[in-house]
Design an enzyme around this catalytic site. Sequence first.
Site, PDB file in Angstrom:
ATOM      1  N   GLY A 240      47.305  34.561 -34.349  1.00  0.00           N
ATOM      2  CA  GLY A 240      47.145  35.872 -33.730  1.00  0.00           C
ATOM      3  C   GLY A 240      46.393  36.801 -34.651  1.00  0.00           C
ATOM      4  CB  SER A 241      46.165  40.457 -34.619  1.00  0.00           C
ATOM      5  OG  SER A 241      47.549  40.780 -34.648  1.00  0.00           O
ATOM      6  N   GLY A 245      50.046  38.963 -38.386  1.00  0.00           N
ATOM      7  CA  GLY A 245      50.187  37.887 -39.384  1.00  0.00           C
ATOM      8  C   GLY A 245      50.869  38.394 -40.648  1.00  0.00           C
ATOM      9  CD  GLU A 262      43.457  30.314 -36.136  1.00  0.00           C
ATOM     10  OE1 GLU A 262      42.910  31.414 -36.362  1.00  0.00           O
ATOM     11  OE2 GLU A 262      43.441  29.757 -35.032  1.00  0.00           O
ATOM     12  CD  GLU A 393      39.041  37.703 -34.747  1.00  0.00           C
ATOM     13  OE1 GLU A 393      40.122  38.284 -34.964  1.00  0.00           O
ATOM     14  OE2 GLU A 393      38.944  36.469 -34.608  1.00  0.00           O
TER      15      GLU A 393
END
Length: 491
Positions: A240-241, A245, A262, A393
């Site tokens: 996720g973000s 995280g 991840e 991102e």
Amino acid sequence: MKKSNSNFDPNWCSVGRAQCFIGNEWVAPISGATIELKNPSSGEVICNIARGGADDIDRAVDSANAALAREWGRLTAPERGRMMFRLGQLVLENTEQLARLEAIDVGKPLTQARADVLALARYMEFYGGAADKMHGTTIPYLDGYTVYTLREPHGVTGHIIPWNYPMQIIGRSVGAALAMGNATVLKPAEEACLTALAFADLAKQVGFPAGALNVVPGLGAEAGAALSVHPSVRHISFTGSVGVGKLIQSAAAQNVVPVTLELGGKSPQLVFDDADIAAALPFLVDAGIQNAGQTCSASSRILVQRGVYDEVLEKMAQRYSQLRVAPAMDDLDLGPLISARQKEIVESYLAKGADLETAAQGKIEDDVPIGGSYVKPTLFASVSPGHVLAQEEIFGPVQVVIPFSDEDEALAIANGTKYGLVASVWSANGARQMRLAKKLQSGQIFVNNYGAGGGVELPFGGTGLSGHGREKGFEALYGFSTLKTVATLHG
Ligand code: ADP
């Protein structure tokens, strides 16, 4: 105006029941609370899902713990593997149902959703086959000793997954954990969780014992947070973000348990003057727009050497102007974004790109439902590497093209973000391929191709803000197990 929910069957695999799957039973959340699940293609409500809370997470973790002590914990590795094969087979037999569910729920074009079903089945096959191949070693030691290692499951593992690729991420995360004999608790995303529920039901149908796989839908700050701090959870995997995280890593620190994170990327493709441009072209664009750019390993930066810059830009722009955006079930190039919120985020980035050269945009079909979250895929040219669109991102169908002069400059630009998930090198020069494969700071490197995460066999994960730990391939099995050393003094 088109209707997009027509293919949804709430009874199939019990997905429309607004329940949690705990101990092989469908149960209402203790609070009775539900969340509306929306179809990104139309904004219509698909169904309600359970809004699981901390008390439901407690039940799920208890059920997983009980499974380890009972039938699931007693199965041999080949038996686990065989069960996973059967599950993979059942997934394949239900390809169309699962693909439609994923397309409606996530908004991804049906063809892409079908590929995700295949990937889920492949994970079951790969990890089913690997279940009985993870073993310890013997270690030469002092005279009179025999020393060996045992590879064992952690126990209960927690899996917090996002909405962009539910089936694929369940496959790589829950699949690897089950293969190693862990009992799992899955918290799917509140925006898209129907295939997670269907998967649980299919697992029960092939005979997975109660508690091996539990699913608690709910909000991140409630069910997700409760799972990440639960004292009986021995490993947490999260996709996720970056912001969440960090929360997960701190939560795991409270119980000193390992995490696999991840967290996405800003993955570059480096196109050199000697590249096969025709071969590169589909990868350059598709890796950016697949799943409407909502892919952790999307390639959002295209670095092009000046000698071929104009040619590459022109061809990418041509392709962009042919891209068509429509409801998932129309199965065109792109579907909608997952939500109105995600659309706002992407549009705010597009606004930040107002000072840039827009090389081309795709087209949103005229008759898309008003409530859908559609944006035009957009290609920006001549972007400076430090621009916010080249650094952050975006998680939408937006790519920036950045010119470079030589290998050193390309490397500096490629490594010049806080992320490091995937990179690719397009060049016919073997020495350059080798050099860059070593110097690019990234968890995966593709040479003359771009795998967007690659096949189930290929270890995947990042450096820097992209996270740590590796999923996929055999490597994941090390992460989902622990090693015990046994030293016997026998004289
Ligand atoms: P995105 O911004 O792409 O939706 P998130 O990182 O917010 O990604 O969400 C990914 C997953 O993490 C989802 O399942 C979500 O519910 C969960 N999540 C969100 N916030 C938390 C939290 N505070 N603790 C645990 N899980 C969370």
